[in-house]
Design an enzyme around this catalytic site. Sequence first.
Site, PDB file in Angstrom:
ATOM      1  N   TYR A 108      -8.201   3.486   3.173  1.00 22.06           N
ATOM      2  CA  TYR A 108      -7.718   4.300   4.291  1.00 22.06           C
ATOM      3  C   TYR A 108      -8.885   4.842   5.106  1.00 22.06           C
ATOM      4  CZ  TYR A 108      -2.938   4.665   2.455  1.00 22.06           C
ATOM      5  OH  TYR A 108      -1.657   4.401   2.037  1.00 22.06           O
ATOM      6  N   TYR A 147      -4.125  -0.839  -3.656  1.00 25.95           N
ATOM      7  CA  TYR A 147      -5.317  -0.068  -4.011  1.00 25.95           C
ATOM      8  C   TYR A 147      -5.107   0.697  -5.311  1.00 25.95           C
ATOM      9  CZ  TYR A 147      -2.822   3.767  -1.564  1.00 25.95           C
ATOM     10  OH  TYR A 147      -1.895   4.684  -1.150  1.00 25.95           O
ATOM     11  N   ARG A 157      -1.352   1.050  -6.389  1.00 32.62           N
ATOM     12  CA  ARG A 157      -0.233   1.093  -5.456  1.00 32.62           C
ATOM     13  C   ARG A 157       0.066  -0.307  -4.959  1.00 32.62           C
ATOM     14  NH1 ARG A 157       1.993   4.822  -2.832  1.00 32.62           N
ATOM     15  NH2 ARG A 157       3.726   3.650  -3.623  1.00 32.62           N
ATOM     16  N   HIS A 160       1.902  -1.181   0.811  1.00 33.68           N
ATOM     17  CA  HIS A 160       2.947  -0.321   1.380  1.00 33.68           C
ATOM     18  C   HIS A 160       2.503   0.254   2.715  1.00 33.68           C
ATOM     19  CE1 HIS A 160       0.286   2.456  -0.737  1.00 33.68           C
ATOM     20  NE2 HIS A 160       0.659   3.369   0.137  1.00 33.68           N
ATOM     21  N   HIS A 162       3.363   3.703   4.957  1.00 34.57           N
ATOM     22  CA  HIS A 162       4.030   5.005   4.982  1.00 34.57           C
ATOM     23  C   HIS A 162       4.772   5.157   6.314  1.00 34.57           C
ATOM     24  CE1 HIS A 162       1.823   6.686   1.458  1.00 34.57           C
ATOM     25  NE2 HIS A 162       0.874   5.843   1.846  1.00 34.57           N
TER      26      HIS A 162
HETATM   27 FE   LIG Z   1      -0.640   5.029   0.525  1.00 33.83          FE
END
Ligand SMILES: [Fe+3]
Lengths: 242, 199
Positions: A108, A147, A157, A160, A162
């Site tokens: 991110y 990740y 995870r 995905h 959000h």
């Molecule tokens: Fe996330």
Amino acid sequence: MTNLGPLIPRNREIHPVAYDPDYKTSVARSPRLPLISMESTPGEETGPRFGHGLIGPLDNNLILNWTGGKAPAVGERVLMHGRVLDENARPVPNTLIEIWQANAGGRYRHKKDGYLAPLDPNFGGCGRTITDENGYYEFLTVRPGAYPWPNRGNDWRPMHIHVSIFGNSFGQRLISQMYFEGDPLIDRCPIAATIKDRGQLESLVAPLDINRSRPLDFLAYKFDIVLRGRRQTMFENKLEGM
Amino acid sequence: MVQKLEALVETPSQTAGPYVHIGLMPTYAGNPGYYDQEVGTSPIAAGAKGEIIEISGEVFDGTGWALRDALLESWQADAAGKFAGQEGADPAVSGHCRFAADAVSGEFTLRTVKPGAVPARGGKMQAPHICLWIVARGINIGLQTRIYFDDEDNSADPVLARIEQKPRIDTLIARKVGDGKYRFDIRLQGDGETVFFDM
Ligand SMILES: [Fe+3]
């Protein structure tokens, strides 16, 4: 704005549980006492509205919006598209949808993300749009990488995106996540597993929509979103002014 | 067999996660300039009618630790009790704000106009209040609560009246700590757990 009437009470069984020891952060952040349930009031039945003028031309194009169109992001090109509906199966037009995600490597662009996968200089990782008059929306983006995250010893995870949606009223406010069909990490993810209803978890998994894919350009995934609806009030009008 | 209802089931919530700020508050997340105009930067514009107030607080977890990663949204009426878009509403009050717990101290501050009383269904008046919605990593579905004020008459409020354990009402009341300044702490769990609504 017109107040469109009381919201259908939320069915909490179709949502994730608040407390789930397999998702460790939820343990100290979940209320222990029951929620106070009651009929919605104007504060829940109205909400902020956003005009199409808010949205810039590249806001829903995550491949280009970070560089202002100068250079495309790295990754597998993906169209995320669908409709926003309410529980009465009516489209929700003119509502703001915001998304955020990791880059193709699973990193991110956030000051607190220190994962060793590199940042992509051409990818910011967020986008927004407003549904059209029929409730449709679309985003062009790259497929986010899976990740790792600190929870149990080796939790990852699944891929995905959000998603944050407003609807017409503050009581419809919802944040969720879209998963991708076929990702084996979904069934190993303690966050996905906070949803105990299997059918409800599957409603967050977007199928590959090959008919909307553009040859030699992008794959499409279809993700419909359902918000709380309004209770029908035809026979209750008398109560309104009592 | 019976006829089929056309009803759909609401999309389930998922946690907003630790990086919610990049999506909803990009400047705060360290990515300024992402959008020409960000959503919810202030609930009021210059010239808003009424008393300008500041409400500060922290969001505590069950161990008493203040969350550094919570994101809050507020929705409220203007000083006359009208929501944006309603006839006669103050055009300088959008009523919607996004704000975050500070990444170092955990403290949040909402600067807004003090709302007026708003009618409930059936004509009863609700005491002045601000609707709050709290999301963060570890919160699996956004938490709804409300801010009331200790210098208002809250005794006839129909929502507060629904709370059986009367001492819990205190968790929804901001304390005046100075001229136009209020304190409102939120406890997710444990002693003094804040009242959260399902409405
Ligand atoms: Fe996330």
